[in-house]
Write a protein that holds these residues in place. Structure first.
Motif, PDB file in Angstrom:
ATOM      1  N   LEU A   1       0.842  -1.198   0.000  1.00 13.99           N
ATOM      2  CA  LEU A   1       0.000   0.000   0.000  1.00 13.99           C
ATOM      3  C   LEU A   1       0.879   1.251   0.000  1.00 13.99           C
ATOM      4  CD1 LEU A   1      -2.834  -1.100   2.422  1.00 13.99           C
ATOM      5  CD2 LEU A   1      -2.912  -0.909  -0.065  1.00 13.99           C
ATOM      6  N   ARG A   2       1.716   1.288  -0.962  1.00  8.36           N
ATOM      7  CA  ARG A   2       2.681   2.379  -1.032  1.00  8.36           C
ATOM      8  C   ARG A   2       2.822   2.696  -2.517  1.00  8.36           C
ATOM      9  NH1 ARG A   2       8.008   1.968  -1.729  1.00  8.36           N
ATOM     10  NH2 ARG A   2       7.949  -0.259  -1.390  1.00  8.36           N
ATOM     11  N   PHE A   3       2.775   3.946  -2.861  1.00 10.77           N
ATOM     12  CA  PHE A   3       2.874   4.322  -4.266  1.00 10.77           C
ATOM     13  C   PHE A   3       4.317   4.210  -4.744  1.00 10.77           C
ATOM     14  CE2 PHE A   3       3.504   7.620  -7.524  1.00 10.77           C
ATOM     15  CZ  PHE A   3       2.661   7.085  -8.487  1.00 10.77           C
TER      16      PHE A   3
ATOM     17  N   LYS B   1      -0.929   5.684 -13.681  1.00 12.09           N
ATOM     18  CA  LYS B   1      -1.876   6.503 -12.928  1.00 12.09           C
ATOM     19  C   LYS B   1      -2.236   7.771 -13.714  1.00 12.09           C
ATOM     20  CE  LYS B   1      -2.376   8.770  -8.456  1.00 12.09           C
ATOM     21  NZ  LYS B   1      -1.791   8.953  -7.134  1.00 12.09           N
TER      22      LYS B   1
ATOM     23  N   ARG C   1      -8.574   2.416  -5.533  1.00 15.25           N
ATOM     24  CA  ARG C   1      -7.343   2.324  -4.727  1.00 15.25           C
ATOM     25  C   ARG C   1      -6.175   1.818  -5.580  1.00 15.25           C
ATOM     26  NH1 ARG C   1      -4.389   4.726  -1.767  1.00 15.25           N
ATOM     27  NH2 ARG C   1      -3.235   3.695  -0.097  1.00 15.25           N
ATOM     28  N   TYR C   2      -6.432   0.808  -6.367  1.00 12.57           N
ATOM     29  CA  TYR C   2      -5.393   0.298  -7.274  1.00 12.57           C
ATOM     30  C   TYR C   2      -4.881   1.418  -8.181  1.00 12.57           C
ATOM     31  CZ  TYR C   2      -5.446  -4.791  -6.536  1.00 12.57           C
ATOM     32  OH  TYR C   2      -5.283  -6.048  -6.011  1.00 12.57           O
TER      33      TYR C   2
ATOM     34  N   LEU D   1      -2.667   3.794  -6.557  1.00  5.77           N
ATOM     35  CA  LEU D   1      -1.325   3.241  -6.404  1.00  5.77           C
ATOM     36  C   LEU D   1      -0.644   3.014  -7.753  1.00  5.77           C
ATOM     37  CD1 LEU D   1      -2.123   0.640  -3.602  1.00  5.77           C
ATOM     38  CD2 LEU D   1      -0.868   2.791  -3.332  1.00  5.77           C
TER      39      LEU D   1
ATOM     40  N   GLU E   1      -1.324   0.739  -9.880  1.00  2.00           N
ATOM     41  CA  GLU E   1      -1.102  -0.692 -10.103  1.00  2.00           C
ATOM     42  C   GLU E   1      -1.827  -1.158 -11.368  1.00  2.00           C
ATOM     43  OE1 GLU E   1       0.836  -2.861  -8.730  1.00  2.00           O
ATOM     44  OE2 GLU E   1       1.563  -1.649  -7.046  1.00  2.00           O
TER      45      GLU E   1
END
Lengths: 228, 299, 139
Positions: free
Chosen positions: C10-12, C20, C59-60, C63, C65
């Motif tokens: 949970l860290r960018f 993103k 949330r993904y 990040l 992801e």
């Protein structure tokens, strides 16, 4: 012929430069330049749709469509032939189909992807409102689709240009078949001619034609052209 | 009052009863809905990706037709009326985007090339808004056969109301169909899921999922004692109506519930029975209407 | 769905910035506004069919992801805008879902194969269903 006797133009066939006399059709110009047609040439009269061609003219971004046997070359024209557009033609028994929107969605559901971008219409060498007939088919207006597509000769340029990967000429053909089979039905003059053929009215003439040699046939053909 | 009318593809096929009843009912109220010439599919649904231009061509082309129509004097206004919720949403949103974004408008013009440039003067509305603007008393005055005792659950679905700023009514608790049904003399049955999604286009490849969602909506209506559900979208109608065949497979003991277009009930109440087109609905709403004495017994 | 949500840091990671940014550009949404309240997920009518809740999809994306593109959720979303009207931060989640779908579709991915659909079924469906389906789910 020398360059100073006839006005010459420069064309590029598949990227190769040629000097050809102005006023020739693309097809004749290509033959002048040494191309021999094994595909991409048919009736040479603008009826069969075999010689679909795309081109750009000097200084223009526009990608245009034409029939090689009809379009006159222009100076600086970049030419490529598209003798065949890969497309699946569905098999159906026209007698069993109903003339409505469902039939188009059943056989060619990709028409639902039409963007109404009108690229097909812009590509059509016959100046047919292609997008309009695809749209008519999508909403089940078989008569409108049949009538608007009537002049289609199936050259395939609409199909290679469509961003939605529709094959418009198949849609038009299905519409015309549905229209003639289920909406107008067989017309009197067609029925009459079929009867005449069955009664042998043309047998004698056909038999005579069969006996003619090449020259005589050519003479007949050309006389017929003039008569028309 | 002659208003331009955009039908959309489905109104010409599975939703003919929607169109027929709408045109007849509007005419009875003095509103002539004049079909756009040379219209094309709106290309539903609205293009959400910000860099998309291609999907604006279809809706904007139709708005150009509206301007052309008004110019040639075929209609009195440039307020184009829609019936289908998805056409409404697609045309309305595309219109709003190109009016706001001049760069996009310019690109659309360039790609279209052969059309008159869109002047941005069209307003996209839904028939329910036109009716509300007329005033409900005018609708009530036209009623010949009040739908007395008929219990109807209005169902809005998604695209008549959302996203914010594009709906025809309050996003959480719309009332326009309720007011109409009351004006027609019907009894409104409120269901909490009147704005929930029916599963929309998933009906093509995930019909079981659609059946689940439809069942939730239909079950609420049935439990609340509704005789039928009223809708304004041909896709909602399909998913709630004909898709009940799938609902039956998933839910034992499910009792079919008719789903009609609000315009069909309007035509019925206005005494325009020949324009109701109930025979096209599946399940058939006529037995329920007969039970309430609103249709003659079958001869 | 990979990587497993539980194993997702949970860290960018700075290297995820371009993904993103692409989603933000295509969707036009400011993704970092989301504070993970879950209102979108609670209102979504289709969560039963999803592998990731809509709020988790966001949330993904926060990040960066890219694995979110493999999620079933983006295809199950029916663009009903229930989430949009619920979001207290003004994010149009449907736009984000569309951006993610577009990223797949633009790589020639088709979610629905037209050729696999039954002709009889196609015949009976209203155009509106097929048009919107192919619009959303085919490249």
């Amino acid at each position: 012929m020398m360059d100073d006797e006839v006005e010459m133009v420069t064309i590029y066939v598949m990227g190769k430069r040629h000097r050809v006399p102005a006023g020739l059709t693309i097809m004749k110009a290509m033959e002048y330049a040494g191309h021999q047609f094994r595909r991409g040439a048919g009736c040479r009269g603008g009826f069969c749709g075999a010689c679909a061609t795309i081109y750009r003219t000097k200084g223009s971004y526009k990608l245009q469509g034409a029939l090689a046997c009809q379009k006159i070359v222009e100076d600086g024209m970049y030419i490529a032939q598209i003798p065949f557009s890969p497309a699946e033609k569905k098999t159906y028994n026209i007698e069993e189909l109903r003339p409505d929107a469902g039939v188009f969605l059943e056989y060619y559901p990709e028409i639902a992807r039409c963007l109404s971008c009108n690229t097909c219409t812009k590509a059509c060498p016959q100046d047919i409102m292609v997008m309009d007939y695809v749209q008519a088919a999508l909403r089940g207006d078989v008569e409108e689709a049949a009538k608007l597509s009537f002049d289609c000769i199936g050259c395939g340029l609409c199909a290679v240009r469509c961003p939605a990967e529709i094959v418009p000429y198949n849609i038009g053909q299905l519409a015309r078949r549905l229209y003639s089979r289920h909406i107008v039905g067989p017309t009197e003059h067609v029925l009459k001619r079929v009867r005449e053929i069955e009664e042998g009215r043309f047998d004698e003439e056909i038999e005579e034609l069969k006996t003619l040699d090449r020259e005589a046939l050519q003479e007949r053909y050309e006389t017929r052209e003039r008569r028309l | 009052m002659r208003l331009p009318y955009y039908p959309g593809c489905t109104l010409k096929t599975t939703a003919q009863n929607f169109e027929e009843s709408a045109l007849a009912s509007a005419r009875a109220l003095g509103v002539e809905l004049v079909e756009l010439p040379r219209w094309n599919c709106c290309g539903t649904v609205h293009a959400l990706a910000k860099d998309d231009v291609m999907h604006y061509l279809a809706p904007i082309r139709n708005l150009i037709r509206v301007e052309e129509m008004a110019e040639s004097g075929l209609v009195d206004e440039k307020r184009v009326v829609t019936l289908c919720a998805m056409c409404y949403n697609t045309l309305k949103r595309a219109n709003a985007v190109v009016k706001e974004d001049q760069e996009k408008m310019q690109k659309v013009r360039e790609i279209m090339e052969r059309e008159n440039p869109y002047g941005g003067s069209v307003q996209v509305v839904h028939l329910l808004q036109v009716l509300r603007d007329l005033d409900w008393s005018k609708v009530a005055d036209r009623v010949e056969r009040p739908l007395k005792g008929l219990r109807v659950a209005p169902y809005y679905g998604c695209l008549l109301l959302r996203p914010r700023g594009f709906g025809i009514d309050d996003v959480d608790n719309p009332q326009v169909m309720e007011r109409l049904l009351e004006a027609l003399g019907a009894e409104v049955v409120n269901i909490p899921f009147k704005t929930k999604c029916c599963g929309a286009y998933h009906t093509v490849q995930m019909k079981e999922v659609v059946a689940e969602l439809s069942h939730r909506i239909l079950d609420q209506a049935s439990s609340a004692g509704a005789d039928m559900v009223a809708t304004a979208c041909p896709l909602c109608e399909y998913n709630l109506g004909p898709r009940q065949e799938e609902v039956k497979k998933l839910f034992r003991g499910f009792a079919p519930l008719p789903v009609v277009y609000f315009t069909q009930l309007m035509a019925l109440a206005f005494g325009l029975e020949e324009a109701t087109g109930f025979e096209q609905n599946d399940p058939d709403p006529r037995p329920a209407l007969r039970a309430r004495g609103l249709l003659k017994e079958e001869s | 769905m990979s990587p497993e949500p539980s194993r997702l840091a949970l860290r960018f990671k700075p290297e995820n910035a371009s993904f993103k940014a692409k989603v933000a550009e295509l969707s036009g949404e400011e993704i970092d506004l989301c504070f993970q309240c879950g209102a979108c997920s609670s209102g979504c009518p289709l969560t039963a069919e999803m592998d990731l809740l809509p709020s988790k999809v966001i949330r993904y994306v926060q990040l960066g992801e890219e694995a979110v593109l493999e999620s079933k959720t983006i295809w199950v979303c029916s663009t009903c805008f229930n989430c949009e009207v619920r979001c207290p931060r003004g994010i149009d989640i449907a736009n984000v879902m569309e951006a993610l779908r577009q990223l797949m579709l633009r790589k020639k991915y088709d979610r629905v194969s037209l050729d696999a659909l039954e002709p009889e079924e196609l015949r009976g469906l209203p155009q509106i269903a097929i048009i919107s389906n192919l619009r959303k789910l085919t490249a």
